[in-house]
Scaffold this motif. Structure first.
Motif, PDB file in Angstrom:
ATOM      1  N   THR A 162       6.044  -4.304   7.763  1.00 35.32           N
ATOM      2  CA  THR A 162       7.028  -4.112   6.693  1.00 35.32           C
ATOM      3  C   THR A 162       6.585  -4.790   5.411  1.00 35.32           C
ATOM      4  OG1 THR A 162       8.865  -3.902   8.250  1.00 35.32           O
ATOM      5  CG2 THR A 162       9.414  -4.549   6.000  1.00 35.32           C
ATOM      6  N   ALA A 163       6.054  -6.009   5.518  1.00 34.09           N
ATOM      7  CA  ALA A 163       5.570  -6.725   4.331  1.00 34.09           C
ATOM      8  C   ALA A 163       4.427  -5.970   3.665  1.00 34.09           C
ATOM      9  CB  ALA A 163       5.134  -8.137   4.713  1.00 34.09           C
ATOM     10  N   GLN A 164       3.515  -5.422   4.478  1.00 36.83           N
ATOM     11  CA  GLN A 164       2.408  -4.647   3.917  1.00 36.83           C
ATOM     12  C   GLN A 164       2.915  -3.374   3.239  1.00 36.83           C
ATOM     13  OE1 GLN A 164       0.400  -4.468   7.754  1.00 36.83           O
ATOM     14  NE2 GLN A 164      -1.358  -5.580   6.921  1.00 36.83           N
ATOM     15  N   ALA A 165       3.896  -2.729   3.873  1.00 31.89           N
ATOM     16  CA  ALA A 165       4.437  -1.492   3.300  1.00 31.89           C
ATOM     17  C   ALA A 165       5.155  -1.766   1.986  1.00 31.89           C
ATOM     18  CB  ALA A 165       5.387  -0.830   4.298  1.00 31.89           C
ATOM     19  N   ARG A 166       5.888  -2.861   1.922  1.00 31.18           N
ATOM     20  CA  ARG A 166       6.595  -3.196   0.676  1.00 31.18           C
ATOM     21  C   ARG A 166       5.614  -3.453  -0.459  1.00 31.18           C
ATOM     22  NH1 ARG A 166      11.179  -7.081   3.382  1.00 31.18           N
ATOM     23  NH2 ARG A 166      12.820  -5.498   3.570  1.00 31.18           N
ATOM     24  N   ALA A 167       4.503  -4.139  -0.140  1.00 33.04           N
ATOM     25  CA  ALA A 167       3.507  -4.422  -1.177  1.00 33.04           C
ATOM     26  C   ALA A 167       2.890  -3.129  -1.701  1.00 33.04           C
ATOM     27  CB  ALA A 167       2.426  -5.343  -0.619  1.00 33.04           C
ATOM     28  N   LEU A 168       2.576  -2.195  -0.804  1.00 35.80           N
ATOM     29  CA  LEU A 168       1.991  -0.935  -1.241  1.00 35.80           C
ATOM     30  C   LEU A 168       3.010  -0.064  -1.965  1.00 35.80           C
ATOM     31  CD1 LEU A 168      -0.239  -0.199   1.866  1.00 35.80           C
ATOM     32  CD2 LEU A 168      -1.041  -0.576  -0.475  1.00 35.80           C
ATOM     33  N   LEU A 169       4.276  -0.140  -1.559  1.00 38.16           N
ATOM     34  CA  LEU A 169       5.316   0.595  -2.271  1.00 38.16           C
ATOM     35  C   LEU A 169       5.433   0.084  -3.697  1.00 38.16           C
ATOM     36  CD1 LEU A 169       7.605   2.668  -2.285  1.00 38.16           C
ATOM     37  CD2 LEU A 169       9.110   0.909  -1.337  1.00 38.16           C
ATOM     38  N   HIS A 170       5.370  -1.229  -3.863  1.00 33.26           N
ATOM     39  CA  HIS A 170       5.423  -1.819  -5.206  1.00 33.26           C
ATOM     40  C   HIS A 170       4.234  -1.370  -6.053  1.00 33.26           C
ATOM     41  CE1 HIS A 170       6.348  -4.727  -8.338  1.00 33.26           C
ATOM     42  NE2 HIS A 170       5.093  -5.131  -8.291  1.00 33.26           N
ATOM     43  N   ALA A 171       3.059  -1.246  -5.401  1.00 28.69           N
ATOM     44  CA  ALA A 171       1.858  -0.827  -6.128  1.00 28.69           C
ATOM     45  C   ALA A 171       1.805   0.679  -6.334  1.00 28.69           C
ATOM     46  CB  ALA A 171       0.607  -1.284  -5.373  1.00 28.69           C
ATOM     47  N   GLY A 172       2.656   1.429  -5.603  1.00 25.68           N
ATOM     48  CA  GLY A 172       2.663   2.878  -5.721  1.00 25.68           C
ATOM     49  C   GLY A 172       1.435   3.529  -5.125  1.00 25.68           C
ATOM     50  N   ARG A 173       0.948   3.004  -3.970  1.00 22.76           N
ATOM     51  CA  ARG A 173      -0.334   3.458  -3.436  1.00 22.76           C
ATOM     52  C   ARG A 173      -0.260   3.671  -1.936  1.00 22.76           C
ATOM     53  NH1 ARG A 173      -5.048   0.595  -1.828  1.00 22.76           N
ATOM     54  NH2 ARG A 173      -3.999  -1.378  -2.228  1.00 22.76           N
ATOM     55  N   THR A 174      -0.679   4.839  -1.455  1.00 22.02           N
ATOM     56  CA  THR A 174      -0.849   5.099  -0.029  1.00 22.02           C
ATOM     57  C   THR A 174      -2.180   4.508   0.424  1.00 22.02           C
ATOM     58  OG1 THR A 174       0.495   7.107  -0.014  1.00 22.02           O
ATOM     59  CG2 THR A 174      -1.194   6.926   1.679  1.00 22.02           C
ATOM     60  N   ALA A 175      -2.187   3.816   1.582  1.00 20.22           N
ATOM     61  CA  ALA A 175      -3.416   3.156   2.021  1.00 20.22           C
ATOM     62  C   ALA A 175      -3.378   2.902   3.520  1.00 20.22           C
ATOM     63  CB  ALA A 175      -3.614   1.840   1.273  1.00 20.22           C
ATOM     64  N   LEU A 176      -4.574   2.700   4.071  1.00 21.72           N
ATOM     65  CA  LEU A 176      -4.749   2.336   5.470  1.00 21.72           C
ATOM     66  C   LEU A 176      -4.927   0.829   5.539  1.00 21.72           C
ATOM     67  CD1 LEU A 176      -5.034   3.896   8.208  1.00 21.72           C
ATOM     68  CD2 LEU A 176      -7.511   3.706   7.888  1.00 21.72           C
ATOM     69  N   VAL A 177      -4.127   0.145   6.366  1.00 22.02           N
ATOM     70  CA  VAL A 177      -4.197  -1.308   6.484  1.00 22.02           C
ATOM     71  C   VAL A 177      -4.344  -1.692   7.956  1.00 22.02           C
ATOM     72  CG1 VAL A 177      -2.838  -1.701   4.396  1.00 22.02           C
ATOM     73  CG2 VAL A 177      -1.676  -1.556   6.601  1.00 22.02           C
ATOM     74  N   GLU A 178      -4.767  -2.929   8.195  1.00 27.83           N
ATOM     75  CA  GLU A 178      -4.904  -3.457   9.551  1.00 27.83           C
ATOM     76  C   GLU A 178      -3.810  -4.481   9.807  1.00 27.83           C
ATOM     77  OE1 GLU A 178      -7.291  -2.486  11.841  1.00 27.83           O
ATOM     78  OE2 GLU A 178      -7.788  -0.938  10.354  1.00 27.83           O
ATOM     79  N   SER A 179      -3.274  -4.490  11.009  1.00 26.35           N
ATOM     80  CA  SER A 179      -2.248  -5.452  11.392  1.00 26.35           C
ATOM     81  C   SER A 179      -2.519  -5.930  12.812  1.00 26.35           C
ATOM     82  CB  SER A 179      -0.849  -4.815  11.315  1.00 26.35           C
ATOM     83  OG  SER A 179      -0.503  -4.495   9.997  1.00 26.35           O
ATOM     84  N   GLY A 180      -1.737  -6.926  13.234  1.00 27.08           N
ATOM     85  CA  GLY A 180      -1.859  -7.431  14.592  1.00 27.08           C
ATOM     86  C   GLY A 180      -3.120  -8.241  14.787  1.00 27.08           C
ATOM     87  N   GLY A 181      -3.594  -8.249  16.039  1.00 29.89           N
ATOM     88  CA  GLY A 181      -4.802  -8.984  16.353  1.00 29.89           C
ATOM     89  C   GLY A 181      -4.578 -10.455  16.600  1.00 29.89           C
TER      90      GLY A 181
END
Length: 387
Positions: A162-181
């Protein structure tokens, strides 16, 4: 998937199960970007496209098979075929990774809020797990502009995504990110594609002249929310600028002080009058906007640069100024000039050269990343001049 949000929202309302095929990986040149989707319902109706036609039939068959047989989400790769380029391969020479999954509106109600937001023109993001443990692939977190985030991920992983999605929503950019691990969120690494539908970027045009009318039309065509602002009410009228979303009578620098901007905002100063230019450019060059351009001859530019330095604008800030505004296209008319300006805005936004594709090599859809030491707001001409 948000490219077909209105259709999917309608299917949700019926409710109608469907198979969703999404571009989750691109190598080389490909016609459509990450996050583009095609969906097929049980009656065989299809909406959207993932390749502009190259692999649609094969993906359509995968969607139908998944709807009929059920089962978990699955990935497929499509690439160029020398034997039969038009059968399944991508004739553009690239490769696509496609994730196909079954969506049941009743079993996945959380997606409806994000689809509704996009259909209504509001910002929203959908984070979709596209690689990782089988039981997580296809799961989603939905974030809208109000901050709500329905999710079917485990709580700890959901908070991180959710935190990653909010940051990308603020930037207005679709992107592939890594999570977990890690032991807290998820022992396995997961790849998450964050689909973003942002509010329209802004184009602020200062100067109510004929060139502004043409530029407002071009900006509107490209999806910008266009504002034309000038302090002279006799020129600043809705009749003269029918394609602008807003027509504002105010001093440019005063309006700019009060209006919201972000990294996607383009500021175009067309007044070429120092009493307007200097205050608004001084303001604009201190803001985190994506593009600042100013119209005028080279003589006007040199004079304006002296005045801006005298007004306290630093050399680093002046390096962001695109002046004279636009690319060298031989433009003469307001319409031609508008094309040269929006071409420079696009090249700056995507951090590309602005050169003819025939003079370059490599994938035509690649987006070069600037070196870490490069100022992201550096002007196009300065980036090209770097050794």
């Amino acid at each position: 998937m948000l490219n077909i949000a209105e259709s999917l929202y309608r299917w949700y309302g019926e409710p109608r199960p469907f198979a969703l095929a999404t571009v989750v990986g691109v190598e080389g040149s490909a016609p459509l970007p990450l996050g583009t989707s095609l969906a097929v319902d049980a009656d065989g109706n299809a909406v959207g496209s993932i390749s502009g036609g190259c692999v649609e039939s094969a993906v359509y068959e995968l969607c139908q098979r998944l709807l009929q047989d059920g089962g978990p989400a699955q990935r497929a790769r499509f690439g160029y075929s020398d034997d039969d380029a038009f059968a399944v391969g991508l004739t553009c020479g690239g490769e696509l990774d496609v994730l196909v999954q079954r969506i049941d509106p009743i079993a996945h109600p959380h997606l409806a809020d994000a689809l509704a937001a996009v259909a209504d023109g509001r910002p929203a993001a959908v984070a979709q797990v596209v690689d990782g443990p089988e039981d997580l692939v296809g799961r989603m977190v939905c974030v809208d502009g109000a901050g709500t985030c329905p999710s079917d991920l485990p709580d700890a992983l959901s908070r991180q995504v959710t935190a990653q999605a909010r940051a990308l929503l603020h930037a207005g950019r679709t992107a592939l990110v890594e999570s977990g691990g890690d032991a807290v969120t998820c022992p396995d690494r997961v790849s998450v594609l964050v689909h973003v539908h942002a509010s329209r970027p802004r184009m602020l045009i200062f100067g109510a002249i004929d060139f502004a009318a043409a530029l407002s039309r071009a900006g509107r065509f490209l999806g910008y929310r266009v504002t034309v602002c000038d302090a002279r009410p006799v020129f600043t009228t809705r009749a003269r600028f029918p394609h602008a979303d807003e027509v504002v009578v105010d001093w440019p620098h005063r309006y700019l002080e009060q209006t919201p901007v972000d990294a996607r905002t383009a500021v175009c100063v067309l007044t070429h009058d120092p009493k307007f230019d200097v205050p608004v450019l001084r303001q604009a060059l201190a803001l985190p906007v994506g593009y600042v351009g100013a119209m005028g001859s080279r003589r006007t530019h040199d004079h304006r640069m002296r005045l801006l330095r005298e007004a306290g604008v630093s050399d680093r800030q002046l390096a962001r100024l695109h002046s004279p505004i636009g690319l060298d296209l031989g433009a003469r008319s307001p319409e031609e000039t508008a094309i040269s300006v929006v071409a420079e805005i696009l090249a700056t936004r995507h951090r590309t050269t602005g050169l003819p594709l025939s003079d370059l090599t490599g994938p035509i859809h690649a987006v070069p990343r600037p070196p870490k030491s490069e100022d992201p707001h550096m002007s196009l001409s300065q980036r090209m001049a770097k050794p």
